[in-house]
Design an enzyme around this catalytic site. Structure first.
Site, mmCIF file in Angstrom:
data_model
loop_
_atom_site.group_PDB
_atom_site.id
_atom_site.type_symbol
_atom_site.label_atom_id
_atom_site.label_comp_id
_atom_site.label_asym_id
_atom_site.label_seq_id
_atom_site.Cartn_x
_atom_site.Cartn_y
_atom_site.Cartn_z
ATOM 1 C CG HIS A 76 -29.382 -103.628 3.431
ATOM 2 N ND1 HIS A 76 -29.087 -104.928 3.116
ATOM 3 C CD2 HIS A 76 -30.273 -103.232 2.518
ATOM 4 C CE1 HIS A 76 -29.771 -105.300 2.054
ATOM 5 N NE2 HIS A 76 -30.491 -104.278 1.654
ATOM 6 C CE1 TYR A 205 -23.032 -110.155 5.682
ATOM 7 C CE2 TYR A 205 -21.023 -111.297 5.054
ATOM 8 C CZ TYR A 205 -21.834 -110.182 4.997
ATOM 9 O OH TYR A 205 -21.440 -109.100 4.255
ATOM 10 N N PRO A 294 -13.614 -110.862 0.530
ATOM 11 C CG PRO A 294 -15.039 -111.977 -0.925
ATOM 12 C CD PRO A 294 -13.651 -112.002 -0.390
ATOM 13 C CE LYS A 298 -14.960 -102.398 6.661
ATOM 14 N NZ LYS A 298 -16.333 -102.084 6.305
ATOM 15 C CE1 TYR A 386 -20.822 -106.672 6.432
ATOM 16 C CE2 TYR A 386 -22.263 -104.790 6.063
ATOM 17 C CZ TYR A 386 -21.809 -106.049 5.701
ATOM 18 O OH TYR A 386 -22.338 -106.674 4.587
HETATM 19 C C1 FAD Z 1 -14.163 -110.963 -9.112
HETATM 20 C C2 FAD Z 1 -14.194 -109.964 -7.960
HETATM 21 C C3 FAD Z 1 -15.300 -109.921 -7.113
HETATM 22 C C4 FAD Z 1 -15.336 -109.010 -6.027
HETATM 23 N N1 FAD Z 1 -16.395 -109.030 -5.193
HETATM 24 C C5 FAD Z 1 -16.392 -108.203 -4.128
HETATM 25 C C6 FAD Z 1 -17.442 -108.210 -3.199
HETATM 26 O O1 FAD Z 1 -18.396 -108.973 -3.340
HETATM 27 N N2 FAD Z 1 -17.376 -107.347 -2.140
HETATM 28 C C7 FAD Z 1 -16.299 -106.482 -1.973
HETATM 29 O O2 FAD Z 1 -16.273 -105.695 -1.027
HETATM 30 N N3 FAD Z 1 -15.303 -106.454 -2.838
HETATM 31 C C8 FAD Z 1 -15.317 -107.291 -3.906
HETATM 32 N N4 FAD Z 1 -14.294 -107.250 -4.765
HETATM 33 C C9 FAD Z 1 -13.284 -106.233 -4.547
HETATM 34 C C10 FAD Z 1 -13.697 -104.877 -5.139
HETATM 35 O O3 FAD Z 1 -14.425 -105.061 -6.314
HETATM 36 C C11 FAD Z 1 -12.426 -104.081 -5.367
HETATM 37 O O4 FAD Z 1 -11.864 -103.817 -4.091
HETATM 38 C C12 FAD Z 1 -12.602 -102.779 -6.137
HETATM 39 O O5 FAD Z 1 -12.949 -103.044 -7.476
HETATM 40 C C13 FAD Z 1 -11.291 -101.981 -6.086
HETATM 41 O O6 FAD Z 1 -11.361 -100.905 -6.981
HETATM 42 P P1 FAD Z 1 -10.068 -100.414 -7.757
HETATM 43 O O7 FAD Z 1 -10.505 -99.220 -8.537
HETATM 44 O O8 FAD Z 1 -8.946 -100.279 -6.819
HETATM 45 O O9 FAD Z 1 -9.637 -101.603 -8.730
HETATM 46 P P2 FAD Z 1 -10.415 -102.279 -9.940
HETATM 47 O O10 FAD Z 1 -11.870 -102.188 -9.762
HETATM 48 O O11 FAD Z 1 -9.807 -103.623 -10.134
HETATM 49 O O12 FAD Z 1 -10.049 -101.350 -11.190
HETATM 50 C C14 FAD Z 1 -8.792 -101.386 -11.799
HETATM 51 C C15 FAD Z 1 -8.933 -100.901 -13.246
HETATM 52 O O13 FAD Z 1 -7.619 -100.823 -13.816
HETATM 53 C C16 FAD Z 1 -7.643 -101.338 -15.125
HETATM 54 N N5 FAD Z 1 -6.282 -101.789 -15.428
HETATM 55 C C17 FAD Z 1 -5.601 -102.820 -14.848
HETATM 56 N N6 FAD Z 1 -4.364 -102.914 -15.366
HETATM 57 C C18 FAD Z 1 -4.256 -101.929 -16.278
HETATM 58 C C19 FAD Z 1 -3.210 -101.508 -17.172
HETATM 59 N N7 FAD Z 1 -2.020 -102.137 -17.200
HETATM 60 N N8 FAD Z 1 -3.433 -100.467 -18.015
HETATM 61 C C20 FAD Z 1 -4.646 -99.825 -17.997
HETATM 62 N N9 FAD Z 1 -5.663 -100.177 -17.197
HETATM 63 C C21 FAD Z 1 -5.461 -101.212 -16.346
HETATM 64 C C22 FAD Z 1 -8.688 -102.447 -15.086
HETATM 65 O O14 FAD Z 1 -9.238 -102.690 -16.366
HETATM 66 C C23 FAD Z 1 -9.727 -101.864 -14.116
HETATM 67 O O15 FAD Z 1 -10.762 -101.171 -14.790
HETATM 68 C C24 FAD Z 1 -14.244 -108.151 -5.830
HETATM 69 C C25 FAD Z 1 -13.136 -108.186 -6.679
HETATM 70 C C26 FAD Z 1 -13.089 -109.105 -7.724
HETATM 71 C C27 FAD Z 1 -11.862 -109.148 -8.615
#
Ligand code: FAD
Length: 395
Positions: A76, A205, A294, A298, A386
């Protein structure tokens, strides 16, 4: 008594942060064990973020984690800001020479898992980490239980908390699961997935008197759209027809293509940065370290940037250069984290309508949108943020 397993890096969480770190460590010949409390199928079905910055895509491709992002993802070159029924395009390529890619987070996770498992990585699904201990020593530990209730213990040179916004690793770093700078917003996004052709080529948006809406795409046949809503809204409380009416009323400048809605969820808005990102050899990355609303797209991109930095520090440590670069991680990572916090907050406040907004607030907001879209300087700031600022370096 549990038999402790020794590794170089123990990673809690198989989200984008944990898996990308394991992949880069693997490529550098550094051993890691990843534990996640969910199954592989659950992880691969997580519907979340969808927009990848230029730098995130470059890293996925250059590291061999994903080719599909370029073949199955969609580049995009801009977004549309719509207000007072009129669309104004922010042309990323013209303004900053960069783009973003629409490639859903669960596809990134599928690619990373496939690659890691093919490379023989040690990923332990359905293993719940309960506690990080020994954080004041050079050999921190992760203790927990697998799905059958059998206890496990990992002992490592470094423990990485990549365990998302409800991180248990945070307690070892800041003393509690909630210790950090925090802001809650008085609204949320009601998100839908629907079977329909795209209504627009790029993301829209929309700011309207009825509230915010985001028209986003997933594929030629599936679309993702969001409506600003009350955080306590029950996703089942609106009929399909009411959802389409609400969306269309907020995006009056575009005729929406409708279709069956097959998923609904409510996403609450929070801004959070942990008081600290590391304590000696326990380090927080991704949502465990910070959460953003969101609106600026980011979340996943910040997580990948943390990984890029921390990988460099760990590479230096395991090359025998000591902990100097790892110890710089927090200070350097926080620069981008706070820039992203500001951008996410700014986009949110510019585009959403607060329930108690006065006429003055509304007109001021329209003035702000006019300033951003009518000025090369304003549009360039938005485009630069962005599509993603240049990567930071540890030194
Ligand atoms: C519902 C939702 C919608 C989102 N939509 C957007 C969006 O549209 N745009 C955007 O930019 N961002 C969005 N985000 C944010 C984005 O998805 C996150 O920033 C991203 O997933 C971060 O990655 P991460 O690996 O840090 O954490 P996560 O993806 O949360 O991964 C963490 C992992 O740790 C595991 N875990 C947790 N606790 C434990 C434990 N005690 N023991 C073992 N495993 C554990 C979980 O199962 C998970 O697989 C959204 C977040 C959520 C919750």
């Amino acid at each position: 008594m549990v038999d402790a397993v020794r590794t170089q890096v123990a990673i809690i969480g198989a989200g984008p942060a944990g898996l990308m770190l394991a992949h880069l460590l693997n490529a550098s010949g550094i051993a890691s064990i990843v534990v996640d409390n969910r199954s592989r199928a659950d992880i691969e079905a997580t519907i979340r973020a969808g927009i990848l910055e230029n730098g995130t895509v470059d890293l996925l491709v250059a590291s061999g984690a994903s080719d599909r992002v370029l073949t199955d993802g969609h580049r995009h070159d801009g977004i549309e800001l719509q207000f007072e029924g009129e669309g104004r395009r922010i042309d990323f390529r013209q303004l900053v020479g960069r783009s973003v890619w629409l490639y859903p987070q669960h596809e990134v996770l599928k690619d990373l898992l496939a690659r890691l498992l093919a490379d023989g990585a040690d990923i332990r699904f359905e293993h719940e980490a309960g506690l990080v201990t020994d954080e004041d020593t050079d050999t921190p530990k992760v203790v927990g239980r697998d799905a059958a209730g059998t206890p496990f213990e990992l002992v490592a040179d470094f423990v990485i908390g990549a365990d998302g916004s409800r991180s248990i690793a945070r307690t070892a770093v800041v003393g509690s699961q909630t210790g950090g700078y925090f802001r809650e917003y008085p609204f949320a996004w009601f998100g839908i997935l629907c079977e329909a052709p795209p209504s627009a080529k790029e993301l829209i948006y929309a700011n309207s008197a009825n509230g915010f809406a985001l028209i986003s795409q997933r594929s030629d046949t599936v679309q993702r759209m969001y409506l600003q809503c009350d955080p306590d809204m029950d996703p089942a409380s609106l009929s399909d027809a009411e959802i389409w009416d609400a969306l269309q009323s907020r995006v009056s400048g575009t005729a929406l293509k409708q279709g069956p809605i097959f998923q609904r969820d409510v996403l609450r808005f929070r801004s959070f940065v942990a008081w600290h990102l590391q304590k000696r050899r326990v380090v927080l990355i991704g949502d465990a370290a910070h959460t953003v609303p969101p609106t600026g797209a980011k979340g996943m991109n910040l997580a990948i940037h943390d990984v890029r930095l921390l990988h460099r520090g760990l590479e230096s440590y395991f090359a025998g250069e000591g902990t100097g670069l790892v110890d710089r991680f927090e200070q350097v990572a926080l620069k981008r984290i706070w820039r992203a916090q500001h951008f996410s907050w700014w986009m949110t406040s510019m585009l959403h309508v607060a329930a108690d907004a006065t006429d003055f607030d509304r007109r001021r907001q329209l003035g702000e949108l006019e300033s951003v879209t009518a000025s090369a300087a304003g549009s360039t700031y938005l485009a630069e943020a962005y599509t993603g600022w240049p990567a930071e370096e540890l030194g």
